[in-house]
Every structure is written in structure tokens, then in C-alpha cells.
Design a protein around this motif. Sequence first.
Motif, PDB file in Angstrom:
ATOM      1  N   ALA A 404      69.722  48.186   5.286  1.00  0.00           N
ATOM      2  CA  ALA A 404      68.930  49.417   5.211  1.00  0.00           C
ATOM      3  C   ALA A 404      69.800  50.594   4.793  1.00  0.00           C
ATOM      4  CB  ALA A 404      68.275  49.689   6.568  1.00  0.00           C
ATOM      5  N   ILE A 405      71.008  50.666   5.352  1.00  0.00           N
ATOM      6  CA  ILE A 405      71.923  51.752   5.006  1.00  0.00           C
ATOM      7  C   ILE A 405      72.306  51.681   3.531  1.00  0.00           C
ATOM      8  CG2 ILE A 405      74.239  52.671   5.419  1.00  0.00           C
ATOM      9  CD1 ILE A 405      73.907  51.668   8.332  1.00  0.00           C
ATOM     10  N   ASN A 406      72.594  50.475   3.047  1.00  0.00           N
ATOM     11  CA  ASN A 406      72.980  50.318   1.646  1.00  0.00           C
ATOM     12  C   ASN A 406      71.851  50.696   0.698  1.00  0.00           C
ATOM     13  OD1 ASN A 406      75.558  49.483   2.330  1.00  0.00           O
ATOM     14  ND2 ASN A 406      75.055  47.315   2.286  1.00  0.00           N
ATOM     15  N   PHE A 407      70.619  50.346   1.067  1.00  0.00           N
ATOM     16  CA  PHE A 407      69.487  50.714   0.213  1.00  0.00           C
ATOM     17  C   PHE A 407      69.240  52.220   0.239  1.00  0.00           C
ATOM     18  CE2 PHE A 407      68.207  46.212   0.037  1.00  0.00           C
ATOM     19  CZ  PHE A 407      67.857  46.140  -1.304  1.00  0.00           C
ATOM     20  N   GLN A 408      69.531  52.870   1.371  1.00  0.00           N
ATOM     21  CA  GLN A 408      69.403  54.317   1.407  1.00  0.00           C
ATOM     22  C   GLN A 408      70.438  54.965   0.482  1.00  0.00           C
ATOM     23  OE1 GLN A 408      71.470  56.957   2.969  1.00  0.00           O
ATOM     24  NE2 GLN A 408      69.956  58.399   2.164  1.00  0.00           N
ATOM     25  N   LEU A 409      71.654  54.408   0.456  1.00  0.00           N
ATOM     26  CA  LEU A 409      72.678  54.913  -0.462  1.00  0.00           C
ATOM     27  C   LEU A 409      72.258  54.705  -1.911  1.00  0.00           C
ATOM     28  CD1 LEU A 409      75.876  53.631   1.398  1.00  0.00           C
ATOM     29  CD2 LEU A 409      74.994  55.976   1.335  1.00  0.00           C
TER      30      LEU A 409
END
Length: 537
Positions: A404-409
Motif C-alpha cells: 500500500a505504501i509503495n502504491f501511494q508513492l
Amino acid sequence: MNDGVNGVALAVFIFFFVAVTVMGFLAARWRAAENANNLDEWGLGGRSFGTWITWFLLGGDLYTAYTFVAVPAAIYATGAAGFFAVPYTILVYPLIFTFLPRLWSVSHKHGYVTTSDFVRGRFGSKGLSLAVAITGILATMPYIALQLVGIQAVLDVMGVGGGENTNWFIKDLPLLIAFGVLAAYTYSSGLRAPALIAFVKDTLIYIVIAVAIIYIPIKLGGFDDIFSAANDKFTKAGAGGLAPAAEGQWAYGTLALGSALALFMYPHSITATLSSRSREVIRRNTTILPLYSLMLGLLALLGFMAIAAGVTVENGQLAIPQLFEDMFPDWFTGVAFAAIGIGALVPAAIMSIAAANLFTRNIYKDFLRPNATAEEETKVSKLVSLLVKVGALIFVLGMDKTVAINFQLLGGIWILQTFPALVGGLFTRWFHRWALLAGWAVGMVYGTWKAYDTPSGTQKHFGNTADVPGIGEIGYIGLTAFVLNVVVTVVLTLILRAVKAPDGVDETSSADYKADAGDPGVQTDLPPATAGAPGGH
């Protein structure tokens, strides 16, 4: 981490959660119009918010639970390199002072609800408008998911839901309840709900940070000991101490600049902006919002405090909640956790409304139901706001949190590619609509490919810094993609202007970008196709 449930902290958390839930539902009656069945009312709060309401709304929108958890977590994991979030929130306010009042004015004049409405009206291109809308929705979805991750981090530290071996339904039931409440009052009250709750959220956060920045250092022996412990950790880890190494300075600077350019491209930032009642409200807010940057700088120091306190967690996102539980009395731990939890509800509500408005106005109305009434638009937007939150919930429950964090980035890389069309369009009509669309496509493809090809700290893919072509430095992928976007846009515009390619109809006039509430001819109760007088510019 403590075993079992922290009953006192949980009781305080539930008290505040119930309080803001009641406020969320009561917000439907707050400043309610006689006819609430239009997006101006449900999706923009009637465009009626003054300086302080807008300040709290924008603060609640931009400084989220994820910010509360992730910024100090980055400091905890990487040292001073994680402070890039502080200078970018300083850079952003002079930037938005130059263009947000213009966007508010033209949107107020023509009844625009989304950035895509403006792009379509300015360049006469539904294709470019669709590209901006899809980008906004894609970039917002993982951002909503991360707000739920923030709530889940707090619940995990409080011991709610059981351990890893607990039945999945029981384990995730508290998050499901929080999601259900959020979905219900957003559906009922629209933007008025997060606007009202933002007062509670920001007050709690300021109290928690003020107490933390004084109380925790006293317990840990002062800031000298805190910085010394953090420096020892990063020196032993081979990082050379607190400050980033020389090779990381380009990455730090480009991350700060690129993030500043991207922040107000997000749909939720614009939704909160357009809800204000006058151009002057926007100008005032750009001068007082930096108070949040001061708060963010103090908040970031919690990462060093977690190191000095000996906090050890497998998931860095739990570092600050765990610090609070270890250092504060149980009752104040509940207050701190409530600040984080409510700090997730406010932006998640605004983000889901913004994404729903984009779908309704720029996909459903433009391509599926051109004759949709204002009441039908509102119903569709309400339903889509629920679907967006359901999608975010499935994402959180079904995938690893680091994904989820990577997709937000990745979403940050994407949303930056809408800058030329939106900000460029606010100042000039010179860019050709087809060139803007081509530049957007190049930036999206390059940014996505490069991010996928770059490992992050937790995954094989979706990093956000890589080699900058032709420079030999490590920089932010989103900013590199943005430069390529601008180069392609300028070159193709020169070519398309030379061959006299069809330019599209501009329905705005130069006076529209300085219009204010109460000016003659300003209308906000009509859809963009009819509100305001078209004109060349």
C-alpha cells in the motif's frame, strides 16, 4: 509491545471516536441548503467555508494519520533523510499562493467541481480531462488505503483484534466497524462531516505533539541524549550518522521539490480549496497553513525519540504508536491514539468524496450520461464514494501494508504529471491540448516503468528514487518524469501550432481568473456547460 488490550487507552479512544461519529452525522444539518441534491452542496459543502474552517479542513486533509505515523517512522528508519517532508511543506505554500486563487476564481465563475472540469473547459478536450480524472482517482485510492493502515496500526498497538493466529474476521472487526462508520456519515453529510470533525482532529494532534515534545524528552534525559542515541544507531548501521550521505543529497532535494509540486495536484486538496467561500479565504490560508509545517517538524522528532526510548518493532509504522504506549500514561495514550484515528477519518472522507466527484463529473456525466441531472450526479457520487472506500478496505485487508505504501508513492509520481495541464492552463492557453495529453502519457509511462524497475526498501519494485538520465545523480523519479512531460509538451506544442492543428474551444475569459464571490455574472448553481459566459483567451 504490551500483551493484551490496553483497556484505559481503548476506552478513551472509543469515547473520542463516538463523539466524532455523532458530529459526522449531525454535520448534515450544519449550514444545510434547502436543496442539498447537488455536488456543490454534498461534495463542496455549499462552497461556504470561511478562513478558519478552510484552514482546519485543509490541515485535516493534508496532514493525515499516515503523516502522523509515517514521517517520524521514516526518521526512525533512515535518520535525517526522512525530514524531506518538512522542506516540501515549506516550499508548497508560496507555490500555491500563485495559482490556487486563480483556480478558485475560474471554478467559482463556471461552477467547476473538479480539476478535470477546469481542464475540459480551458482546453476544450474531454480526452485530456479524462486523463486528469483517471490519474486523480488512481493516485487517491492507495492514499485512502493508507489512512486505514494508520487506524490499524493504532488498533494493533492497543491489542484490539487479537494476535496473528486470530480468526481474520475477529482480527479485522474493529477496522471494519471504523470503516462502516466512516462510510455512513460521509454518505449522509458529504464534505460537511470532515470539515466539522477536522476541528477535533487538529486540536487533539496539537495537544498530543505539544505534550510529546516536552514530556518525552524529560523522561529520556533531554534532546542531547535523544540525538546522541539516534546518531549512535545510524553510525553503527554504516549510515555515517544522522545526516544523509553526499550521494543522497540529490534524492533529498528532488523529493522535496517534486512532492511540493505534487501536493496540490491531488483531488482532495482541490476539493477542500474549492469549498471556501471567497478568493481571499484561499490567499489567507496560504499564509497561515505553514503553522502546520512547524507542527510537522516537531512531529518528525518523535522518530529520534523512539530510537532513544529503545522502541523495537518489525513494522516501522508501529514505532510511534508504540512510543506513545511506552511513554505516556494509559489515559493520554488513548488521547494520542484518538488523534491518529480521527486523523485518518478526516482525510479518508475528503479523498473518497474527491475521487467520487471526479468519476461522476468527468467519466459518468461526460461519457455515459451527458444529460444527468444535478440530483442524479449527487446520487452517483455518493455511491461511488462508498465503492472507493470499499476498494481501499479490500486493498488493506488483502495485501501487505508495504505494498500500500509503495502504491501511494507511485500515486505521487502519477499525480505530478497533471501539473502542466492544471497549473499551466491557469496561466496560459499556449500549450496545445494534444501536446499536453502526449506529455502526460510520456510522464506516466516513464514514471511507472522506472518505479517498477527500482527496488524500494521493502519490495523488489516501486521505489521512488533512481538515476537521473544524463546527470549521474540519484533523484526523485516523479520529478524526472515531470521534466520529460514538460519537454514533450513544449516540443509538440511548437509542432502542432506550426501545422495549425485544431485547438479546441476555451470557455473561460481572462477576467474569470480574478473573479470573486459577489462579482456580477458569477454563478455556482449551474453545471459547467452553462455556467458563465464562454470567451476566447
